[in-house]
Write a protein that holds these residues in place. Structure first.
Motif, PDB file in Angstrom:
ATOM      1  N   GLY A 176      -0.940  22.689  14.765  1.00 16.35           N
ATOM      2  CA  GLY A 176       0.046  23.764  14.819  1.00 16.35           C
ATOM      3  C   GLY A 176       0.850  23.923  13.560  1.00 16.35           C
ATOM      4  N   SER A 177       0.446  23.268  12.476  1.00 15.06           N
ATOM      5  CA  SER A 177       1.231  23.331  11.248  1.00 15.06           C
ATOM      6  C   SER A 177       0.810  24.435  10.296  1.00 15.06           C
ATOM      7  CB  SER A 177       1.169  21.984  10.521  1.00 15.06           C
ATOM      8  OG  SER A 177      -0.172  21.708  10.131  1.00 15.06           O
ATOM      9  N   PHE A 178      -0.270  25.112  10.538  1.00  6.73           N
ATOM     10  CA  PHE A 178      -0.750  26.169   9.646  1.00  6.73           C
ATOM     11  C   PHE A 178      -1.169  27.377  10.465  1.00  6.73           C
ATOM     12  CE2 PHE A 178      -4.294  23.333  10.549  1.00  6.73           C
ATOM     13  CZ  PHE A 178      -5.275  24.202  11.006  1.00  6.73           C
ATOM     14  N   ASP A 179      -1.300  28.462   9.761  1.00  2.00           N
ATOM     15  CA  ASP A 179      -1.732  29.706  10.408  1.00  2.00           C
ATOM     16  C   ASP A 179      -3.246  29.929  10.235  1.00  2.00           C
ATOM     17  OD1 ASP A 179       0.854  30.287  11.223  1.00  2.00           O
ATOM     18  OD2 ASP A 179       1.331  31.331   9.353  1.00  2.00           O
ATOM     19  N   VAL A 180      -3.718  29.774   9.018  1.00  2.00           N
ATOM     20  CA  VAL A 180      -5.146  30.020   8.734  1.00  2.00           C
ATOM     21  C   VAL A 180      -5.653  28.922   7.813  1.00  2.00           C
ATOM     22  CG1 VAL A 180      -6.845  31.603   7.744  1.00  2.00           C
ATOM     23  CG2 VAL A 180      -4.869  32.504   8.995  1.00  2.00           C
ATOM     24  N   LEU A 181      -6.796  28.397   8.146  1.00  2.60           N
ATOM     25  CA  LEU A 181      -7.503  27.421   7.311  1.00  2.60           C
ATOM     26  C   LEU A 181      -8.893  27.966   7.036  1.00  2.60           C
ATOM     27  CD1 LEU A 181      -7.902  24.636   5.955  1.00  2.60           C
ATOM     28  CD2 LEU A 181      -8.580  23.756   8.212  1.00  2.60           C
ATOM     29  N   ASP A 182      -9.189  28.158   5.745  1.00  4.24           N
ATOM     30  CA  ASP A 182     -10.498  28.692   5.352  1.00  4.24           C
ATOM     31  C   ASP A 182     -11.315  27.556   4.735  1.00  4.24           C
ATOM     32  OD1 ASP A 182     -12.691  30.060   4.463  1.00  4.24           O
ATOM     33  OD2 ASP A 182     -11.576  31.681   3.500  1.00  4.24           O
ATOM     34  N   VAL A 183     -12.411  27.198   5.413  1.00  5.89           N
ATOM     35  CA  VAL A 183     -13.255  26.087   4.949  1.00  5.89           C
ATOM     36  C   VAL A 183     -14.609  26.567   4.456  1.00  5.89           C
ATOM     37  CG1 VAL A 183     -12.142  24.434   6.497  1.00  5.89           C
ATOM     38  CG2 VAL A 183     -14.144  25.717   7.282  1.00  5.89           C
ATOM     39  N   GLN A 184     -14.730  27.835   4.105  1.00  8.54           N
ATOM     40  CA  GLN A 184     -16.018  28.354   3.652  1.00  8.54           C
ATOM     41  C   GLN A 184     -16.420  27.788   2.296  1.00  8.54           C
ATOM     42  OE1 GLN A 184     -16.814  32.675   4.789  1.00  8.54           O
ATOM     43  NE2 GLN A 184     -14.576  32.649   4.863  1.00  8.54           N
ATOM     44  N   VAL A 185     -15.414  27.435   1.466  1.00  6.62           N
ATOM     45  CA  VAL A 185     -15.695  26.876   0.152  1.00  6.62           C
ATOM     46  C   VAL A 185     -14.828  25.639  -0.036  1.00  6.62           C
ATOM     47  CG1 VAL A 185     -16.373  29.084  -0.874  1.00  6.62           C
ATOM     48  CG2 VAL A 185     -13.959  28.383  -0.921  1.00  6.62           C
ATOM     49  N   SER A 186     -15.149  24.854  -1.049  1.00  3.96           N
ATOM     50  CA  SER A 186     -14.357  23.673  -1.385  1.00  3.96           C
ATOM     51  C   SER A 186     -13.773  23.863  -2.790  1.00  3.96           C
ATOM     52  CB  SER A 186     -15.242  22.427  -1.341  1.00  3.96           C
ATOM     53  OG  SER A 186     -14.496  21.284  -1.654  1.00  3.96           O
ATOM     54  N   PRO A 187     -12.458  23.608  -2.982  1.00  2.71           N
ATOM     55  CA  PRO A 187     -11.502  23.096  -1.987  1.00  2.71           C
ATOM     56  C   PRO A 187     -11.101  24.167  -0.989  1.00  2.71           C
ATOM     57  CG  PRO A 187     -10.383  23.555  -4.054  1.00  2.71           C
ATOM     58  CD  PRO A 187     -11.844  23.793  -4.324  1.00  2.71           C
ATOM     59  N   VAL A 188     -10.629  23.746   0.148  1.00  2.00           N
ATOM     60  CA  VAL A 188     -10.249  24.654   1.216  1.00  2.00           C
ATOM     61  C   VAL A 188      -8.944  25.346   0.838  1.00  2.00           C
ATOM     62  CG1 VAL A 188     -11.397  23.250   2.934  1.00  2.00           C
ATOM     63  CG2 VAL A 188      -8.966  22.878   2.450  1.00  2.00           C
ATOM     64  N   THR A 189      -8.686  26.463   1.521  1.00  3.60           N
ATOM     65  CA  THR A 189      -7.424  27.175   1.344  1.00  3.60           C
ATOM     66  C   THR A 189      -6.659  27.127   2.648  1.00  3.60           C
ATOM     67  OG1 THR A 189      -8.450  29.288   1.912  1.00  3.60           O
ATOM     68  CG2 THR A 189      -8.378  28.691  -0.433  1.00  3.60           C
ATOM     69  N   LEU A 190      -5.337  26.948   2.517  1.00  9.94           N
ATOM     70  CA  LEU A 190      -4.477  26.788   3.684  1.00  9.94           C
ATOM     71  C   LEU A 190      -3.350  27.811   3.600  1.00  9.94           C
ATOM     72  CD1 LEU A 190      -4.154  24.847   6.148  1.00  9.94           C
ATOM     73  CD2 LEU A 190      -2.529  23.569   4.756  1.00  9.94           C
ATOM     74  N   SER A 191      -3.008  28.400   4.739  1.00  6.54           N
ATOM     75  CA  SER A 191      -1.911  29.366   4.778  1.00  6.54           C
ATOM     76  C   SER A 191      -1.004  29.034   5.950  1.00  6.54           C
ATOM     77  CB  SER A 191      -2.476  30.789   4.922  1.00  6.54           C
ATOM     78  OG  SER A 191      -1.427  31.725   5.039  1.00  6.54           O
ATOM     79  N   PRO A 192       0.332  28.889   5.750  1.00  5.73           N
ATOM     80  CA  PRO A 192       0.973  28.891   4.409  1.00  5.73           C
ATOM     81  C   PRO A 192       0.618  27.657   3.612  1.00  5.73           C
ATOM     82  CG  PRO A 192       2.553  28.294   6.065  1.00  5.73           C
ATOM     83  CD  PRO A 192       1.304  28.660   6.825  1.00  5.73           C
ATOM     84  N   ILE A 193       0.767  27.718   2.315  1.00  4.35           N
ATOM     85  CA  ILE A 193       0.334  26.642   1.448  1.00  4.35           C
ATOM     86  C   ILE A 193       1.151  25.384   1.632  1.00  4.35           C
ATOM     87  CG2 ILE A 193       1.826  27.295  -0.494  1.00  4.35           C
ATOM     88  CD1 ILE A 193      -0.546  26.649  -2.335  1.00  4.35           C
ATOM     89  N   THR A 194       2.379  25.537   2.147  1.00  6.61           N
ATOM     90  CA  THR A 194       3.261  24.381   2.357  1.00  6.61           C
ATOM     91  C   THR A 194       3.094  23.764   3.737  1.00  6.61           C
ATOM     92  OG1 THR A 194       5.033  25.844   3.115  1.00  6.61           O
ATOM     93  CG2 THR A 194       4.967  25.323   0.756  1.00  6.61           C
ATOM     94  N   ALA A 195       2.141  24.233   4.504  1.00  2.00           N
ATOM     95  CA  ALA A 195       2.009  23.749   5.884  1.00  2.00           C
ATOM     96  C   ALA A 195       1.608  22.292   5.933  1.00  2.00           C
ATOM     97  CB  ALA A 195       0.990  24.602   6.640  1.00  2.00           C
ATOM     98  N   CYS A 196       0.866  21.810   4.936  1.00  2.60           N
ATOM     99  CA  CYS A 196       0.388  20.431   4.951  1.00  2.60           C
ATOM    100  C   CYS A 196       0.626  19.824   3.571  1.00  2.60           C
ATOM    101  CB  CYS A 196      -1.080  20.388   5.301  1.00  2.60           C
ATOM    102  SG  CYS A 196      -1.716  18.720   5.542  1.00  2.60           S
TER     103      CYS A 196
END
Length: 340
Positions: free
Chosen positions: A312-332
């Motif tokens: 529950g700490s992030f809204d969107v996690l995109d794992v299609q490529v490496s490194p992954v992208t996290l939104s919001p960026i400060t979530a983790c």
């Protein structure tokens, strides 16, 4: 001397005189019976008395003679004498050949007898199946299982088609693998490997379907089964034991690769025509998987993030490529940040 004698004598002495008078004519002129003098007449068209054919032979002087009733055959040509050793060898070969034939006939007869006895034993009640032990059937319907195994009871264990029986068992909705083993003299052991349900989807007929990791429908239910993520995509209704629509099969493959504890926090597996596979986590958060290519690597990236960050700490996690992208960026905060 009579005139006739003179006539005959004169005719015979004078070469230029008249021809000699035949003896029968002379006898007739002398008053004698020509039949007595001449003897019995012989008709060349008649056969000798008794009807036996006139045959020829050789008299003591080597001349050919005829005797009635005997056929004339040319004397057989005398061949060269045969060596006694050759005759003995021929007899030995004939005896050996006959013995070989007898041995062959005896061998064939023994084989046929053994085959007949063996066939009779395989059809006897001694090897008729009277007990079937089944293991691994936890979810499999008992009636469906009996429909397959019932006809097997009483049949010969020797002639049982194990492969065919395993295929019929594997066609049941819950059974993924089936193995049969003979237990002599009259038992049968069945070991079943059942399918693991991983997700559900709502079909267009209003019923819910439970699918395993291969996308095979194992349960139809009027209410939504709990404890499984819902696959949102195609909604075609299929029967138990059949494969779900293609989109559902892809979602089921994703769910099958996730650990059991993550499945409980996974709400939906959405099959989107644009974004591809998108996972919705509980209590919040979405994971974009994209296409089903390189699926294991993508899920490994997702699990790595979830070990460091709560769902529950992030809204969107995109794992299609490496490194992954996290939104919001400060979530983790524990994840490395991209360089500014």
């Amino acid at each position: 001397m009579s005139l006739v004698d003179d006539e005959v004598r004169n005719g015979s002495d004078d070469p230029s005189g008249p021809l000699p008078v035949p003896p029968d004519v002379v006898a007739l002129l002398a008053g004698d019976d020509p039949e007595v003098l001449a003897g019995p007449a012989i008709d060349p068209d008649l056969t000798p008395t008794g009807g036996a054919p006139l045959t020829l032979g050789l008299d003591s002087a080597g001349l050919q003679t005829a005797s009635p009733g005997e056929a004339t055959e040319p004397p057989a040509a005398a061949g060269p004498p045969v060596d006694p050793r050759i005759s003995a060898r021929r007899r030995d070969v004939t005896v050996a050949r006959n013995r070989k034939r007898l041995r062959l006939l005896a061998a064939v007869g023994s084989v046929l007898l053994a085959v007949g006895i063996g066939y009779g034993v395989t059809r006897s009640p001694l090897v008729a199946i009277d007990s079937i032990e089944v293991t691994g059937a936890e979810r499999t319907d008992a009636e469906e299982l009996e429909q397959v195994l019932g006809p097997v009871r009483g049949r010969s264990l020797v002639w049982l088609d194990i492969d065919g029986l395993e295929r019929r068992l594997a066609s049941l909705p819950w059974i993924k693998r089936a193995s049969g083993t003979r237990s002599w003299p009259s038992g049968l052991l069945i070991d079943l490997g059942e399918r693991r349900p991983v997700a559900v989807y709502g079909a267009e007929d209003g019923q819910w379907r439970v699918v395993d990791g291969d996308g095979r429908v194992v349960v139809e239910s009027a209410g939504r089964p709990t404890g499984f993520p819902q696959i949102i995509g195609e909604q075609a209704a299929v029967e138990r034991g059949q494969l779900a629509p293609d989109g559902v099969v892809v979602g089921a493959g994703v769910a099958a690769l996730l650990p059991a504890d993550l499945l409980t926090s996974l709400k939906t597996i959405r099959i989107d025509p644009v974004s591809g596979v998108v996972l919705e986590l509980s209590p919040k958060g979405f994971v974009t998987i994209g296409t089903a290519d390189d699926l294991r690597a993508k899920l490994l990236r997702m699990l790595t993030v979830l070990e460091r960050c709560s769902a529950g700490s992030f809204d969107v996690l995109d794992v299609q490529v490496s490194p992954v992208t996290l939104s919001p960026i400060t979530a983790c905060p524990t994840l490395p940040r991209p360089a500014p």
